[in-house]
Motif scaffolding. Structure first.
Motif, PDB file in Angstrom:
ATOM      1  N   GLY A 224       0.802  -1.273  -0.109  1.00 43.09           N
ATOM      2  CA  GLY A 224       0.017  -0.066  -0.109  1.00 43.09           C
ATOM      3  C   GLY A 224       0.705   1.484  -0.031  1.00 43.09           C
ATOM      4  N   ARG A 225       2.189   1.183   0.199  1.00 42.65           N
ATOM      5  CA  ARG A 225       2.966   2.372  -0.032  1.00 42.65           C
ATOM      6  C   ARG A 225       2.697   3.210  -1.536  1.00 42.65           C
ATOM      7  NH1 ARG A 225       7.319   4.765   2.456  1.00 42.65           N
ATOM      8  NH2 ARG A 225       8.886   6.089   1.027  1.00 42.65           N
ATOM      9  N   ASP A 226       2.791   4.310  -1.603  1.00 38.45           N
ATOM     10  CA  ASP A 226       2.817   5.112  -2.607  1.00 38.45           C
ATOM     11  C   ASP A 226       4.038   4.851  -3.339  1.00 38.45           C
ATOM     12  OD1 ASP A 226       1.484   7.443  -4.347  1.00 38.45           O
ATOM     13  OD2 ASP A 226       3.811   8.004  -4.069  1.00 38.45           O
ATOM     14  N   ILE A 227       4.271   4.571  -4.586  1.00 40.39           N
ATOM     15  CA  ILE A 227       5.488   3.978  -5.012  1.00 40.39           C
ATOM     16  C   ILE A 227       6.386   5.353  -5.304  1.00 40.39           C
ATOM     17  CG2 ILE A 227       4.203   2.487  -6.917  1.00 40.39           C
ATOM     18  CD1 ILE A 227       4.471   4.421  -9.060  1.00 40.39           C
ATOM     19  N   GLN A 228       5.855   6.581  -5.067  1.00 45.13           N
ATOM     20  CA  GLN A 228       6.882   7.661  -4.879  1.00 45.13           C
ATOM     21  C   GLN A 228       7.156   7.959  -3.582  1.00 45.13           C
ATOM     22  OE1 GLN A 228       4.510  10.166  -8.162  1.00 45.13           O
ATOM     23  NE2 GLN A 228       6.655  10.814  -8.490  1.00 45.13           N
TER      24      GLN A 228
END
Length: 446
Positions: free
Chosen positions: A62-66
């Protein structure tokens, strides 16, 4: 192409004005100068250029890719995306070209996943020195990427996650080899406008017509030359290729309306073709016989690579073009334009394009085919890279969605990796994606 040169941040702000969607988002997304950090550790990491990378495993959780901390902001990712789509202003030389091209664009089926997110490397930042040129990322293997950052060319290994400088042009650069026609006094403080790397040869082009050639397995620089002393001398694109005789050549496109071929066996210019307008990009066909010429005119030209004689004019685009690419089969090719489209052409019938693929925000400034011809990727100025399945007739598409200006894209020669350079004051990075295969057990190793 516009010949104005300046600070890259000024270029972005001048040409792509966008009202801030939210003060919190602006603080977080465009730098923390005003103290938008929630913790001393966050600020420490930022100031020391150690902003956290994102891995595929973290993204799956779930971490944002950026690494954008949406949970800390007062705007959702979805809302910010919608605001960007509504407010982003595409740069056009011919007004309303983007709107005019919409009716011809193909409707594609989105949602495919051809390349899966692998890693976002925050320490690798490629700089855009001209808002219309986006060809600064080159992959020479599955793991090796070359890109420009300020006044140097960097090598990045995605295998070891290490970077090293291979060429610094901030000071004085002069060739350490002697070749007829080489500018032995070299250059000082070269602003690099374009970059190409292939088979150990690196060629960097400059804003004043400079060309700097370096072999990656040799110390120093091998060759320096200035193509032109014209007032409008930006080197817009460089392509390295191997001639039918086996000699290494490269083709350079320039704002002085010239396309020049250089023989790197003899270290000298071997051909000079002239056109009626600035040439922004050139692509040589796989058999070496044809050149796609696109530039400051809605029409492109397909020409004989030796004589420069026009074979046919390409009608369809509504604005200036900045990208082109051949499919490895040598039958089809693509052109990217400020009218927000990438047009696909078939040399067997060039009366009109086969199809027109549409972007979301703006111009198509970078195009790449995979070496097996299966996929084509097209990059907008910001936020979106589109990957199409060529074998489906460009019917199916993967849309890669992120935030930030795009400095360039490149597939690795073995087609297994796709790299995307992102330019942003805070979230600048190198995004890496891996080709998905039908054997899913390999995905667990990434």
């Amino acid at each position: 192409m516009s010949h104005q040169v300046g600070n890259e941040a000024d270029d972005m702000e001048e040409e792509y004005e966008m009202e801030d969607a939210d003060d919190d988002m602006d603080d977080e997304f465009h730098g923390r100068d005003a103290g938008g950090s929630d913790s001393d550790m966050d600020e420490y990491d930022y100031m020391n250029n150690r902003m956290q990378d994102t891995t595929a495993a973290q993204a799956r959780k779930g971490r944002d890719i950026q690494g954008i901390p949406w949970e800390r902001l007062s705007i959702t990712r979805e809302k910010y995306r919608q605001t960007r789509l509504e407010q982003y202003k595409n740069y056009e030389n011919i007004p309303q070209s983007g709107e005019g091209s919409e009716k011809e664009c193909k409707t594609t089926e989105k949602g495919a996943l051809y390349y899966a997110f692998r890693r976002n490397s925050r320490s690798v930042k490629s700089t855009i020195l001209h808002f219309q040129l986006r060809n600064l990322v080159w992959a020479t293997s599955k793991h090796d990427v070359y890109l420009m950052s300020h006044f140097s060319v960097m090598h990045w290994s995605s295998l070891t996650c290490t970077k090293s400088e291979v060429l610094n042009v901030s000071g004085h650069v002069a060739p350490c080899e002697k070749h007829p026609g080489s500018l032995l006094e070299g250059f000082t403080q070269t602003q690099v406008s374009t970059l190409a790397v292939k088979d150990k040869l690196l060629v960097a082009g400059g804003f004043q017509g400079e060309l700097i050639c370096k072999y990656l397995d040799r110390p120093g620089v091998s060759y320096c030359t200035r193509m032109t002393y014209d007032d409008n001398a930006i080197t817009n694109a460089v392509e390295i290729y191997t001639s039918s005789s086996g000699a290494v050549h490269f083709v350079a496109s320039n704002n002085d309306s010239g396309v020049r071929d250089f023989d790197m066996e003899k270290f000298q210019q071997s051909n000079h073709l002239r056109f009626p307008w600035p040439v922004n990009h050139t692509s040589l066909s796989p058999d070496g016989k044809l050149l796609i010429i696109v530039g400051d005119d809605p029409e492109g030209i397909l020409v004989d690579s030796r004589s420069g004689k026009a074979i046919t004019y390409l009608h369809g685009h509504l604005d200036y073009s900045f990208a082109s690419a051949w499919r490895p089969d040598g039958i089809t090719f693509a052109t990217g334009n400020q009218d927000k489209t990438c047009r696909i052409w078939d040399i067997r019938n060039l009366s009109k394009s086969v199809t027109a693929l549409k972007g979301n925000l703006g111009a198509i400034r970078s195009i790449r085919y995979t070496s097996d011809g299966r996929f084509i990727a097209m990059a907008e100025p910001a936020d979106f890279v589109h990957v199409f399945d060529v074998e489906s007739g460009y019917e199916k598409e993967q849309e890669i969605d992120f935030f930030g200006e795009i400095s360039g894209i490149s597939f690795s020669p073995d087609t297994e990796s796709l790299f995307v350079g992102v330019w942003d004051r805070t979230y600048g990075s190198l995004l890496e994606f891996g080709r998905r295969r039908n054997y899913s057990y390999l995905d667990t190793l990434i």
